[in-house]
Structures are given as C-alpha cells and as structure tokens.
Design an enzyme around this catalytic site. Structure first.
Site, PDB file in Angstrom:
ATOM      1  N   GLU B 144       0.771  -1.411   0.039  1.00  0.00           N
ATOM      2  CA  GLU B 144      -0.221   0.017  -0.024  1.00  0.00           C
ATOM      3  C   GLU B 144       0.970   1.431   0.201  1.00  0.00           C
ATOM      4  O   GLU B 144       0.816   2.064   0.731  1.00  0.00           O
ATOM      5  CB  GLU B 144      -0.924   0.183   1.312  1.00  0.00           C
ATOM      6  N   GLU B 315      -6.991  -7.492  -1.071  1.00  0.00           N
ATOM      7  CA  GLU B 315      -7.508  -7.565   0.121  1.00  0.00           C
ATOM      8  C   GLU B 315      -8.843  -7.007   0.142  1.00  0.00           C
ATOM      9  O   GLU B 315      -9.374  -6.166  -0.513  1.00  0.00           O
ATOM     10  CB  GLU B 315      -6.723  -6.082   1.023  1.00  0.00           C
TER      11      GLU B 315
END
Ligand SMILES: [Zn+2]
Ligand SMILES: [Zn+2]
Ligand SMILES: [Zn+2]
Lengths: 635, 635, 635
Positions: B144, B315
C-alpha cells in the site's frame, strides 16, 4: 454531619487592610471555611531560597481568628518563573512535540524528578511552619490535576520514566513484545531504550503501547501527589485533600484518592454543559442557565467514592465564568440549588470560587461572591440563603444507595485509544446509565472495580468495563443483579482480545460474535420500544434472551444475577432495562419528570428542580430552580 | 480465465501447530491463493544481519504442500526498530516539519538512499532463497504505497533529491525561474541549492513549485519500487505485483504499474464510503452496509488499466473494519457480491483480508474470515458461497468496453494545488463521469493519457485533464467522439496558462474566456434540464453550441468528434450529455435503476444489486445484495 | 476634486516590446495612473549589490511619456531569496513556533533590524534615482502590511525587541508585575529577560501580556514603515502612501497613516464576503456576485479617516479572484458600481488590480482588465464606462457626514484576547452599528479615539471601545449625542477592570453589574421589539432607562448627551436605537430598502443598488447593479 459553606480567597491579591473586613463579611455570610495559598509560590519564595512567609502568617491569623477554618494549598500548580531557569526541561511537551511554555499555570511535567523535589521541599516548609497551626484545618495539595490536558506529557523526562516503568512491569523486552503483540507490523523492540512515546507515529500506534502510556501517566500523577503527602503527613494531623475537575479522566482518581483523606471537586455546571457534554440543541437551550440536571450529581457521587465517603465541593460556580464558549448567568436560585444539591449527595463543605472577582489576570471575567470593587454579586445573597437553609436543616446523614455503577478510569483510556466508532465514548456510556437510574428516582453509588463486592446493592451496572479480571465473581457477591455490557470484558490488561472471547463470563453463556458501530443517523430498533445507537454487538449463547432487536438477534441476554447488554441504549431502552431490573430485584422506582431529580438522605427525600418552571410530582409542588427537603415522616 | 479466491495470512502471528490446519481449512473453503510475509521483517531479521528464515521455509512448505499458491511479500513497508538506529534520518517528515516516528508502519521516506539499499538487500535475500520455490507463485513488493499520506515527505533526504531532480530536469537555474514564472513575487533563485520544499510558506507557494514536487515525489515511489523489481527479476520468473489503495492519488500508479506484471488493490467498500467519498446523508444511509455502488467498480476498472489487463483484489473487506469513523457490518450477501463483482470486471483473484482476526495490534478490531478464537466469521460462509459460484461459472473472458475515461494522476496534483473553488476536485469530477456511464449501463475502461489512441472506443471522456500535450490528436484517433472539459487543457507542463488559451484545441473553435467557481448552494441552470455546479466556464468560439445555460451562453460546444463541457455537470446534466453522445455514436445505453449496476463479459451480462431490496429490470428480478450472471444467449 | 482611474502593472512580467502598447491602451481606457515595482526586487538586485535599474528607467519613461502618472512601490514585501542567506533569522515564526519559509511573499519579521536596514537601503536607492523624476507622482511603501497574518511574529528578533519595548514602557520589572497583575497564578518576573512571547502557554496567557504584545507588534509595523518614510522624504516631494487590506486589524492603521500622506486600500468585494464576513446563507447567496452592500463603504470611510481625508482604492477587484473559497464572477455592472461607489465616498483614484492576468505564479487565476493573451476581459469595458461616467460627473467634493463611529484597533486586540463569548467580536459589533446607520441613509465618518472632539457630529457611536481614557469628555465636546456600549470602558490600558467599575462615566450614572454571553440560538428580547444577542450586560444606576429587556432590566440608559447600550443589538433593535437618537438630535433619516445604499456628496445624492434587480425609492428607479448620481438641485 452538619454541612458547611466556604469560599476561596487570595489574600495576596488584596491590600492587607482588607483582610479582616473580608473575614468578617465571610462569617456574616454564613461561611465557615476559607481556602488560601494554592497559587502563591511567587509571593512565598520570590527568588530561589528567599522565603517570605510573614504575610501568610498574618493572613492565617487574621482569617483564623475571625472564626474561619482554613484550607491551606500547596502552591505547586504554579511554579514561579525562576524555576524554569533552574529546570528548563521541567515543562511538559504536547503531542505535537511542542514545549508548553510558562505564562499561565500547570507548566510542569509530572515526571520531572527535579521539580518533584522542589514540590517536596515547599510542602515540607509549609508543613513545618503551619502543620500544627490550629487554624489550618485541612491541606489541599496542588490544584486541579490534569486540567488543561496536563496529564500526558511527551517530554524527555516522561520518556525516560516510561522506559523504566515498562522495564519494571515487563522484565525482559521479549515479554513486552509478546504482551503487546509487537510482531504485528514488525514493531518488536530489542531493548527498552528503543521504546518511544506513542505520539507522531505515521498511523495510529499499537493500542497496547498507548494504554501502557496512559497507565504510566496516571501512576506519575499518583506518585507526584504522594511525594507531597509523604512530606506533609509527619508534620500535621489535618486531613489532606485535592480538588478534582469535572470529566477529567486522564488519571485514576481512585488511586490518587487512596493517599488522601477527602476528595473535593470544582463544580461549574453552566460551563460544563457548554464545553464538555454531549447534548442536543434543545437540551442545551433548556438548561443553558442551570447546567445539566445530572452532571453535578454524577460527580458528587463519583467523588464521594473517590473520597471513601468524605467529599466536598471545593469550587462552586457563583455566577458567569470566563472560560466556556458562552458564559450566561445562572438563573436566580441556581447557586443555592447547586449548594443544597451537593449537601443532599453528602458534601461536608460547599466552597464558592471565589470570594471577590479579581480585576486582573486570566480570570478577571470570572465572577465571585463580590464584584471587583467589593459589592455583593448575585451569588452572595444565594450563599447567605443556602447558609440559612443548612442551619434550618441541621444534622443530616447520607442514606445507603440501592444501586451502583462501576466506574473505571482505565476503561476510558482503553476506549479513547480505540473508540471503533466516533459515537462511542466511555463517559458518555456511563453517563447514559447514570441518567437512566436518576430518571427512575434512584440514589446511586459509584464503585471502582477493585471494590465491587465490598457492599451489597440491589443492582450494579457495569457498562463498558474494558478488562474483566475478577469482576464477574465480585459482582455475584456484590448485588442481586448485575448488568454488564456493551463492551464489558472486551480486552485483556495488555489490550488483546481475551482468549475466552468477549465478555468471557463463567456464569453467563453469552458471546459477542461481531461488533458494529453506527453513525448518528442510524439506530437499531428493539422489539417493544427503544433503540440501540452508536455501538451494537451480535450475541450468541445459551443465555436467555430478554430483549431482541427487530431482526430477532438478542439485545439483552441474562440468567439469574447476570445480564448483558448488546448495544448502547437510548433513553427509552434504558428505561425499559431499568424497569425490568427493578422487577427482578424488588427495587422501587420513582419515575421523575424531565429536569426534576430526587436524592434520598437518611432523614429526607430531596427533590431538586433544574427546570425554570414549577413541577408537580407525587402531590408536591417544587418551584423552578428550587430544592425541597421533605422529611421522611412527612409522607 | 478461471477466477480464483485467496486470503491474507500471517503465520508469524500464530503457533506453528495451527498452520497445517489453517491451510486445510483454506482449501476446504475454496481458496487457492495465500499471501504471506509482507510485515514480517522483525521475524526474518530480528537484529541487523541475523537472518532467521527457517520458520518461513516451514510456513511456505506447509501452505504450499496443502495446495495453496503463495504470494510472498517483501517486508519493506515495516522496517524493524533497529533500522531507525542505523538511519535516524530515514523517517518521513510531515508538512508541518514534524518527524513521523516509529511505532506503526510505512515509517520511511521514499528518498532515503540508505533505506533503499536495505530494501534491495532484503528483496535479494528473499529472491535468492525462494525465487525458484515452486510454491511461490507471485511476489508482492512492499504494501500500500502512499497509504497514511506517505508519498510526500519534507525530510532532508527528500530536499536533496528534489534539488537534484530539478537540476536534471531544468538545466541552468534561469530555465527553472522562467518555467515557473519566479519573477512573480521576486521568487527567483540564484542556484538549485536555494530551492526549498514547498511547505510552511507564508501564503501559498508557486503552483509550479508544488506541481514539480508532486511529480518528483511520484517519481521517487516509482524508483523505490523499481529498486526491488530489479533485485527480484533475475531471481524469479513469478510475476511481481503491488497492492494499491482506494482513492490514493499522490503517485502515478500507471508509472509504478509499468514495472510490474499485475496490479492489485485493497477494497474496503464500507470504509471507503465512510471516509473518502463525497455523498449526501441519504446516500450514506442507503448504502451504509453495502458501500457505494460505483466505488469498487471504478477501482476495478482503473487498476485493470494499471495492470495492463491483469489485476486482482488483494485485500477484500470480509466484515466490519477498524479504521473508518463508523464501522457497521456488511449486509448478508455483500462479501459474496463484492467478490463476484470483481470477477465481472475481470479480476483473476479475489483475496480476503484476512484469514483470522488478530487478537492484538492496531487491527485487532478488523474482522477476518475467522474470529480471533478460530470460529467461522460471517465472511467465511460467503467466501465459500463465492467459491461455489465461481466453480459454477467456469471459464470467463472480459468483454471490450465500448467507452473509456482518461485518467491522469498529474491532473489531480495540479487541481489540489490550485482548486480555485472548494467544491472542485479531480477525482470527484472523474467519478461523476464514471457514475454517469454506469447509470447508462455501460462497461468502462480507463486509459492513461499516454495510451489514448491505442484502442478505439465509441466514446472517450476526458474531463479535467490538466495538460493537453498531444491528447487532442490521440483522441481523434482513439474514438468516434471525445468529450473534454471542464478544465481540460488548462495549464502547461510547468503550470502556466497556455499561450494558445484554454483548452487550446486545433480542431474545435471553443475558447474559455472566464472561469467561475460556485458554493454548494448555487448552481447554473441549463436549458432543457440539469445544472452545472462547483465550476463554470464562459465559452466563446465558432464551435456549435449543443447545450446552453439559462443566460444563453454555451454549456456544451462541439463539432464532429470533439465536444467540450463548460461546467461540472450534475447527474441530470451528465445523463443528457451521455444520451446525446450515444445518439451521435450509435452507442446503446441501458439505463439502470438506482443501486443496480451492469457489467458485460464476453459470455455474460452481469447485474449487481447494491440495494438491500430486490430490483426488477428488463424482465429480470435481482434480489437485494445479489449478483446475477445472465448468459448472453439466454436473452 | 476630479476623481481618476488607474491600474496595477508589472512591466517585469512582460516583454519590453509590449510596454508602449499597454500604456497606450491604458490611456485609451481612460486610466491616468499606473502602479509599478512593488514586487520587483529580484529584478532590481538579482544578487547582493548588483543593481539593475535600466529596465525600470525605461519602463518609467515609456509609461510616463504616454501620459500616465506613476505610483512607484518599494519592493520590500518580497525580499529576494539571497536575503534569506544573509539573514536566516529574518523570517517570521508562527504561533506554533514554526519558521515561515521563503517561496511566496511577506516572508520577513517586522522586528528584524538587519532587514529593516536593507529596506532603508533599497528605498534610498530608489529615492535617489527617481525621487525627482517627473513621472513618479506617488510612492507606495511595501504592500499590504499584515496580510497573511504577518503582523504577529514569534521569532527571536521579535522576542528581543518585545523585551526592550516592555522595559522602556514599564521601567522596573515590579511595575510590570503590578500593572499586569502577575501575582495571579504566580506569574511574577524577576527581570525583563524572563518574559517570553505569549504563545504555547499551557492554558491562555495573561490578557495583559497578550495585549502588550499586540501593542508592541503594531508599533513594530509603524516603525518598519517609518524607516522607509524617513529614507524617502529627503529625496522626493511626491506623496507617500500604503495599500491596506480589508478587515485586517492586527496593527493600528491610524498610527501608520500618520506618517503617510494618503491612505489606500485593496478592495475585493466578492472575496471578502466569502472569506471574512459573518452572514447567513441567504445573504451570502443574494450578494454572491456583488459583495456585501456595506463592506466596501465601511472601508472607504475608515481609510478616509486613516488618510486624514485623502484616500484611494489601490486595488479594485476587476473579475473573479483566485484566493477565496469560491470565486464567482461579478454581475455585469458591478466593477463599474464599485468604482463609482468609491468616488461617492471621496476616493481620489480607483486603481484596478491588475492590467493583464499573469499566466504564471500564485495569482494566475486572478483576472485582470486583460486576459493572459491580451484580450479585453469583462472588467475592461466597465472601467472604460466608469471613466466616461467620471468625465460626465466632473468636479465633486465630499459632504460633511452628520454622524460618526469611533474606531479603535486596540479594542479589537483586547476583545480577541478575551472575547468572553464566541459570538462577540469588535469588528462585528462596529460593523453592525455601521450597517444600522447606512440602513438609515446616513453618510458616516470614522474617528480614532484620539481625534474624537475635533469635529462636531449630531451623533457619535462608540460601541466596544475597550479603554475609556478621556473619551467621555471628548464625546461631550464632539457631538450632540454619544451612544456607548456594550463593552465600552471595560478595561484599563493594562487590561484590568477599572477601579471605578464599567463603563466608569462621570456624567452618566450607569453601572455594569454583570456580563453574560449567549450562544447563537438564544437572545434577550427587548420590550417593544428587537433583541440583544451574543453579549448582554446587567445595568444599574440612576440614569434614565430608555429601553428595557423583557424582565424589566435596562437595555438602554441615558441622560442628555450620553447613552449606554447594555447588549449587542440585532438589526431591529439597532433601527429603534438610531430612530430614537435621530429624534433626540434632529437628525434626518432616510430609511433604505435592502441592498440600496445612499451617500451624500456636496453636489449629489448618490444611490447605489447592490441588488441584481431594480429598486424604486423616493420616486426614483435605480437599476440592478447600478449607481445613480442625483444632483441636489434636481429635487
Ligand atoms: Zn509543530
Ligand atoms: Zn479552577
Ligand atoms: Zn491494508
């Protein structure tokens, strides 16, 4: 017990010629206590070691000989400017890393060893000089710990002390890594010297880290206070006390209170409704000039517990203050009402802040009983009236409260660390429970977790208690019915989810499977009336479902003696739960109209009307802003 | 393509004895992929140079031999604590000049050369050990990028790199002064060493300075990522990927994606509606437990472009999360819906975050497929159901989208630098265009400016593209009709107003004479229906006026193949514009009811109902929170 | 007086080839003044001591020989980058302790001695070169003092200067301790070197400390300005001026103005309504594209007083700007309306900002009279129209205003230091009084406290004047009726409550016993109509009660010549008070409809319609966004 009145006074602010006149006028007003000295360090020691106590000798003598009992404050909340030269690093640092400068008050870090030594020194000097003085009837240590967000400090002094505190608590660093789950995000430490304070991290720090820092910070307040207690105890037999604030939750007041003899607090009903209470606009307008009808009582009851039965109001708002966003005047009658309400809750002394409005400094717009030029302000006549009322009332004794609420400061630290929903707050939850008991006309005790079970109650509420520990067993001993939840037993001491799940009770088969938080515009309806708001848990288990959400899942589960709430109840739902609990325990409820409150004493039922208008209740008429003491035999 | 499911797993969080059971249960649930390792540096190298890979060897073997394909993450998003001792200056500095401390994650500055070397080293060690391991099917680099506002850093490392970047780009300092217009306010530099980072100026800095800093910062992310790509490529044949976030726009994902093989993203529909989307209260309440009906699809389509066709959800939200302001549970069916919707948009893998809820650390309130004590959470059954659905679906292929939107990260940097009106935002504008195409039932592609023209579309929308470059020519090649504006072609590469004026088109005589921005309560009405809001341009020129404001000035001008919008359309106006464009290009629209969305695959029409209630459409009934895959031959 | 028009021009931004064409076009537009040079330091002195004035010589010659009178600015608001290398400590520090960096403008601290010397040097060089140049008709010193919150600086330079300023003012440190009441909270100092700047204290600092810092900071601006005045005066006979901003109140403009010959200000009506005015949404929408109908007039009248009769608009908004939260375009006619309104209030020159929109730098979205590529923007035609209107109007002279308002910058510092209620603000209070006079059709003068009594008025309003001083005596000399209050005479020079109480008048027996502040949803009703809001005082005394609150307590007390208001009046109440005052003083009122305003000149009554629609009044029709000059004899 015969409740008395007092006032806060600053002889150093006024010409010495005024002191005797002021003292006489206090007596004339019906005041018997006077607090002095707590901000006077620069006058007691203008330069390091240069002690100037003559003026204080004379002030004590003048006030004492007029018939006033004196509360003498240690001046440690306002170290003088020269102290900053001696210890440039003694000031606290805020969460952004900025030094908090000299120029107001409370400019010290609780962890600074050099400053703690200075506090012991000045306390000892005061104790040596006045410890046996007959006019000094009580000692106040420091002033309003934690006010202005001063409990947490991010200074080097705090960092070093925190590392030592952690090493003492955890032993090898591996134990801390395991306890905190530092494997998560590779946060493992190789030594205690690598641990920093939990501010300014990229995203939020480990909640275990934050909770430990809160526990540490609270312990530092306790130790700071105890240093002065230890200095004074050998030198005086007078009781020691501190004046706490409203809704300051950053340190454990029970822990500080354990080292003191009396708890006192500073009650500013109108300011507190304005600056520290969740309420809708209509409520704020309705009680703008009276304060919230439950906020004062809440703190009276809380600090009665902190003082192990002995408590005062040390500072009672006497008129408009200077520090809230808006500062209207109390409605006529309210200063008297607040005073008598405190007495109904067991206060030994109610002391007004302050005698005469200061014409200078930060609080020059804070009213006193006198105006700056010495005329009687509206509060003076109400104090006089309250004195008469107390004289008429005579000896009173508090009654046993039938119900109690568990209050746990550490739970507040836990839930501010991870609120999970912006609407969830520990105080807000407990206050909603307290309000519900008061709407039912009940007198309420607070109990810290450690003392649950020492006394017996019909009913104990324990919402939001973060760490269960032995609480379940204590509750079973301490009451006929305990209501836990929501969010009770939700974490371990080291901020992990308990292995046994939530709430992890041995005698109630009730399990939290999922937790949701809700925005203000969404609630979950309960069958038969009321809603859960802010916080909702999905329960399973064998326990009997007593209330259900509209989708059929349990809102309230319980078996004999133990109930668990699966959400944050709104007022309607709280009222249903309390009514059910009363049926279960043969508790008698007295449902109260809005703004009217009731408190039992041994001899009296006291009715307190926070409304501006009269209220009729139970065949009685209570005027607006008035208090009615009804003798029990007059039923 | 046969889409598959996966899950994120942290063997280092659990006793080794659990691993095999967990792996078996994943397989049983229908999962075939597992991601591991991306936060495990402190376990792989507890102290500098002390490599501990045995546990990871065993974890890989256990998971792999159970039949799971492994995504192995490099752990560089969470450097261990000892790295801070090695490089005290490696942490980022925020815009206020404060060091961002250790204690969570992403505590590094992208420009720190020493840390980049450490990342290459650990990637190389991992590659050497596992690059040819048959269970390692894919590599994830870091985690991320940009999350928690970490792209921009105001550190010394960034400052030095920025000065070098500028010197490389501009040559002599005079060229930079001219390009930036530094004569304005005497901001001219004598040397590159005088240039500072554009924070903490007295009033706003030169937008050219800020835009250059954004370009530089994006380049630093690309270079950081490429350092690990270069370390791994020689050691493995498995594809490399990164997991991007939702509405993180601080670096150019296309540039990062060009060095990788697959794009993945982390999809948290309920959290994102709560914390990063403009919406009115009614919309927030209606989709509180489902997420916005277009937000996931938007990112699916965007990251499909970033991955040049290959993309995953790495995710997938499986239940309530811990980090949004409010965290309600997904409605039953939504976890499955989100999974299948991703497949409809071409995902190769949908991977849930995470297998089992951690009982410790920052995300202990983030649900997984299992509860902390190992029971199935609601997400588990939905994952199982999705696996069955995918098995039933079999092979699928994406369809060509008939329409596209140009997406340009640099335009976002330009317009956050000078929004000109508080209501104007690049993502908001593009998202409004995307919603409009989806209300018309169209499947949409995103295209970066550099690739416009490579494929042909009926229609391309290019709102808000800051710098025109060769876009006009590319659009004329790439579609039957291009709609530009508002604010397309509005600045040069160096943030000046183009000499040729705005938008500066060769084939459309349409000129922006004046620009206005509007507060939310004021709109400009368009003849025939709809309004422009937030942003309005005054157009002149010879181009045909197709829509006019109520005062007669043009809202939409266009000639064959090129149209220009003079304002930010509301929903009604967007629908009119899309309808007009469809007529012009023979594009077939399928107008959708609120909350129902449609996506074409080669073999299926997929209908996705974000509403809690059933919807009838085109003779079909789609249940609430359900997905319907309709075979094209079943018409 | 024949009012003229001008424009702001930046020759350094454009090719030299354009200058002559631009000058000719200015003349053609009817402009006779041009301002240049105020941001050009980096072009005048690219490196230290390297003076490059040839281009400016040529620019002056080109503009001047075209027939334009030149305002030449000293470039001290934008020191070049090399100055930061010379004086790294010359930049200001904000209240959080952060250095305010180079990269925009106003990056200097008013207290830095080294930089002040540099300013004197550059002013002297300019004066020597152009002081007798016939084209230089006026000098502007620096630019917009105080803009971007630059008056207060928390730098070391400021700290050292503040300590010297205090020592000069108070003498021995004990005097300061007494004056400030530092005994309160033990804030007593042992020496001036212990005094810090009043930022970052734990809770709020002593208001006396803050007020002193404001006075000091204002004095520093005055001294900074005077340094350049002193450098220029011997070298030129042309008048000196400065361009002030709207609602910037951090320094005393009267004090700065006393050293200058003309006051000018920068008028951005639409931006100011958006970013610095209290107003409800309906008002904001109604005047979104016109600006508030009283805001410009207020500043015209205020700066006329600052300039002792001589004043200009130096920067007139010509179209949308770039810096407000929302930036809509002026309605057609408004640029002309603003220009003529300024003339009606006595402006000598109205100068537009700017000639041609810059295509680069921070203000590239700020419109000019020309677009960036040189076409006429909408403002150009309106400027041309205004020039024609002025030609038609010919010679005009201002009329004597019948009423005045006392304006006191120090009162603003006092009341921002201790507002006591979040709704109370000095400017807001004075502006409400000004609006009331304008609703009654009156022309208004402003008067600084020191000059009250120099001219005679029917009526003077003096609300919120913090320190009484000799104001009562001056008012009795200066008008038939003075209305003071609320909060007039409320503190001493050193921020204490006056010994004589509030307001402490000799000729009016009216005493403030208690002060309340109110939240926005609560007002206090006045008998007969209207309310007090925000601020309410409880009055007693022998003075006649002229208006009463609903509870019977006085709202307005007064005797011959002196009235006192006990609250912050809403519009209805202000209108009643002004009507009563007019009766008392034989003042003629002309009640105006909403949005229409009236200003008297010697020869004309000027009617200004801020509404978008026409208004009929007194037999006249005034078009929307239009101005009507009606000759007095045409009655
Ligand atoms: Zn800071
Ligand atoms: Zn207090
Ligand atoms: Zn994540």
């Amino acid at each position: 017990m015969k409740p008395e009145l007092g006032v806060c006074y600053y002889p150093e602010h006024w010409p010495e010629a005024n002191w005797a006149k002021d003292a006489a006028r206090m007596i004339e007003t019906g005041l018997t206590w006077v607090r002095i000295g707590e901000f006077a360090w620069s006058r007691l020691e203008p330069t390091p070691g240069n002690l100037q106590f003559d003026w204080l000798d004379r002030a004590i003598e003048t006030l004492g000989s007029a018939g006033l009992k004196i509360v003498l404050g240690t001046p440690t909340a306002t170290p003088p400017r020269w102290m900053m030269d001696k210890f440039p690093d003694m000031r606290a640092v805020d969460a952004e890393g900025h030094l908090r400068k000299f120029g107001s008050r409370r400019h010290y870090c609780f962890s600074h060893v050099g400053y703690i030594d200075e506090c012991k020194r000045i306390a000892q000097i005061l104790g040596q000089r006045y410890g046996r003085n007959p006019h000094i009837a009580t000692w106040q240590i420091d002033n309003e710990y934690g006010c202005h967000d001063t409990t947490l400090s991010y200074s080097d002094a705090a960092l070093n002390a925190f590392r030592r505190w952690l090493a003492d608590r955890y032993g090898p660093i591996e134990a801390l890594n395991t306890a905190w789950g530092n494997v998560f995000w590779s946060m493992e430490y190789n030594s205690f010297d690598q641990i920093e304070l939990p501010n300014q991290t990229v995203t939020e720090p480990n909640p275990a880290h934050v909770l430990a820092f809160h526990r540490f910070s609270s312990d530092q307040v306790v130790a700071f206070n105890k240093a002065q207690v230890d200095a004074l105890r050998p030198l005086t037999d007078a009781p020691l006390l501190h004046n706490y604030m409203g809704r300051v939750l950053d340190f454990d007041h029970f822990d500080v209170g354990d080292d003191l003899d009396i708890a006192t607090w500073d009650s500013y009903p109108i300011g507190f409704l304005s600056d520290r209470l969740e309420a809708d606009e209509a409520h704020r307008v309705a009680f703008l000039q009276q304060g919230d009808p439950d906020m004062q009582a809440f703190h009276h009851d809380l600090y009665r517990a902190v003082g192990r039965g002995r408590w005062w109001v040390m500072e009672q708002q006497p008129g408009p203050v200077n520090w809230a966003p808006y500062n209207p005047a109390p409605l006529p009658g309210m200063v008297r009402l607040w005073s008598l309400e405190a007495v109904a809750h067991g206060a030994e002394v109610v002391s007004y802040f302050r005698w005469r409005q200061a014409p200078f400094g930060q609080e020059q717009m804070h009213t006193g009983l006198l105006t700056p030029n010495g005329h009687g302000a509206p509060g003076l006549a109400e104090a006089r009236q309250a004195a008469d009322d107390l004289a008429a009332l005579g000896e009173v004794q508090p009654a046993r409260a039938p119900v109690a609420i568990v209050f746990d400061y550490a739970s507040n630290w836990a839930w501010t660390t991870q609120p999970q929903g912006a609407g969830f707050d520990y105080f807000r939850l407990v206050f909603s429970a307290y309000r519900a008991l008061r709407r039912a006309g009940l007198s309420v005790d607070f109990v810290p977790p450690a003392k649950v079970g020492e006394k017996h109650y019909y009913l104990i509420l324990a919402p939001g208690v973060a760490v269960l520990g032995s609480l379940e067993q204590q509750l079973l001993q301490g009451c006929d019915l305990a209501i836990m939840g929501p969010r009770t037993g939700a974490i371990t001491e080291d901020y992990q989810i308990p292995h046994a799940g939530r709430p992890g009770l041995d005698h109630l088969s009730s399990h939290v499977d999922l937790i949701e938080t809700l925005p203000p515009q969404v609630v979950r309806t309960v069958d038969g009336g009321g809603n859960a708001e802010h916080w909702v848990e999905h329960l399973s288990g064998e326990a009997k479902t007593k209330l259900s959400f509209a989708d059929g899942t349990p809102m309230l589960q319980g078996d004999a003696g133990l109930w668990y709430l699966a959400g944050f109840p709104d007022e309607t739902l709280w009222d249903r739960v309390i009514t059910m609990a009363a049926k279960e325990t043969d508790l008698t409820l007295h449902m109260m109209p809005a703004g009217l409150r009731r408190r039992e004493m041994q001899s009296h039922e006291v009715l307190i009307n926070y409304n501006a208008h009269p209220i009729s209740w139970n065949g009685l008429q209570i005027e607006g802003c008035d208090v009615l003491f009804r003798k029990h035999d007059s039923h």
